[in-house]
Design a protein around this motif. Structure first.
Motif, short mmCIF file in Angstrom:
data_model
loop_
_atom_site.label_atom_id
_atom_site.label_comp_id
_atom_site.label_asym_id
_atom_site.label_seq_id
_atom_site.Cartn_x
_atom_site.Cartn_y
_atom_site.Cartn_z
N ILE A 1 82.85 17.26 51.31
CA ILE A 1 83.75 18.03 52.16
C ILE A 1 83.22 17.86 53.58
N ILE A 2 84.11 17.53 54.52
CA ILE A 2 83.71 17.30 55.90
C ILE A 2 84.65 18.07 56.82
N SER A 3 84.17 18.34 58.04
CA SER A 3 85.05 19.04 58.99
C SER A 3 85.92 18.05 59.75
N HIS A 4 85.34 16.89 60.11
CA HIS A 4 86.10 15.88 60.84
C HIS A 4 85.29 14.60 60.98
N VAL A 5 85.98 13.54 61.41
CA VAL A 5 85.34 12.26 61.68
C VAL A 5 85.27 12.10 63.19
N GLU A 6 84.07 11.87 63.67
CA GLU A 6 83.87 11.67 65.11
C GLU A 6 83.66 10.19 65.37
N ILE A 7 84.42 9.63 66.28
CA ILE A 7 84.25 8.24 66.70
C ILE A 7 83.30 8.27 67.89
N VAL A 8 82.12 7.68 67.72
CA VAL A 8 81.11 7.71 68.77
C VAL A 8 81.33 6.52 69.69
N ILE A 9 81.55 6.80 70.95
CA ILE A 9 81.82 5.74 71.92
C ILE A 9 80.64 5.59 72.87
N PHE B 1 75.26 18.80 56.93
CA PHE B 1 74.56 17.77 57.69
C PHE B 1 75.61 16.77 58.19
N ASP B 2 75.21 15.94 59.13
CA ASP B 2 76.09 14.89 59.63
C ASP B 2 75.70 13.57 58.98
N MET B 3 76.69 12.73 58.69
CA MET B 3 76.45 11.41 58.10
C MET B 3 76.85 10.37 59.14
N ALA B 4 75.90 9.54 59.54
CA ALA B 4 76.17 8.49 60.52
C ALA B 4 76.51 7.20 59.81
N ILE B 5 77.60 6.57 60.25
CA ILE B 5 78.04 5.30 59.67
C ILE B 5 78.16 4.31 60.81
N THR B 6 77.46 3.19 60.69
CA THR B 6 77.45 2.19 61.73
C THR B 6 77.92 0.87 61.16
N TYR B 7 78.89 0.26 61.82
CA TYR B 7 79.38 -1.06 61.46
C TYR B 7 78.85 -2.03 62.51
N ILE B 8 78.25 -3.12 62.09
CA ILE B 8 77.71 -4.11 63.02
C ILE B 8 78.53 -5.38 62.87
N GLN C 1 75.88 0.39 57.78
CA GLN C 1 74.63 1.12 57.63
C GLN C 1 74.97 2.61 57.56
N VAL C 2 74.48 3.29 56.52
CA VAL C 2 74.76 4.71 56.33
C VAL C 2 73.47 5.49 56.45
N SER C 3 73.51 6.54 57.26
CA SER C 3 72.37 7.43 57.40
C SER C 3 72.76 8.78 56.82
N LEU C 4 72.05 9.17 55.78
CA LEU C 4 72.34 10.40 55.05
C LEU C 4 71.12 11.30 55.13
#
Length: 143
Positions: free
Chosen positions: A135-143, A91-98, A20-23
């Motif tokens: 272009i992105i600054s980094h990938v954040e792993i949300v725990i 903006f931030d892009m949220a990516i969720t794997y279920i 699921q991608v939130s843009l």
């Protein structure tokens, strides 16, 4: 006659349909490809002997791109200043794997900016796809 079927060792694998991608705060379904990575520069340091003595670590270089259906890009253009998607502020892009157990794995692409606006079509090609470089600054792993 019944046969014993061994259970899968690791269960169901995560697949494209599970993403699921939130843009820009909106969940989008019109994406066909998604790719992102962080690559860190690393180098062995040699001293006496044939093998590395130590290692140094350099910059982390993130890259990302997403391929959207043309209708998704048109929707972004409608909310962009002057219709230029490259002018949409960070903006931030949220990516969720279920996974099969309905547990989620969340990643955030931080400080995203769209670098291009492209359309590609060919005879018999079907849907018009737009591969957007990000272009992105980094990938954040949300725990």
């Amino acid at each position: 006659m019944s046969y014993f079927i061994e259970p899968l060792v690791n269960g169901k694998a995560v697949e494209h349909a599970d993403i699921q991608v939130s843009l820009l705060g909106v969940v989008i379904t019109g994406f066909t490809d998604l790719e992102y990575e962080e690559k860190q520069e690393m180098e062995n340091v040699y001293a006496a002997g044939r093998y590395p003595n130590s290692r140094i670590y350099g910059q982390i270089k993130p890259t990302a791109k997403i391929t959207l259906l043309a209708a998704e890009v048109e929707a972004i253009q409608k909310v962009a200043v002057n219709g230029r998607i490259q002018d949409v502020p960070e903006f931030d892009m949220a990516i969720t794997y279920i996974d099969a157990a309905y547990t989620t794995i969340k990643h955030k692409l931080r400080n995203v900016r769209i670098m291009n606006n492209v359309r590609k079509s060919s005879t018999g090609g079907g849907a018009i796809l737009c591969e957007l470089e990000l272009i992105i600054s980094h990938v954040e792993i949300v725990i």
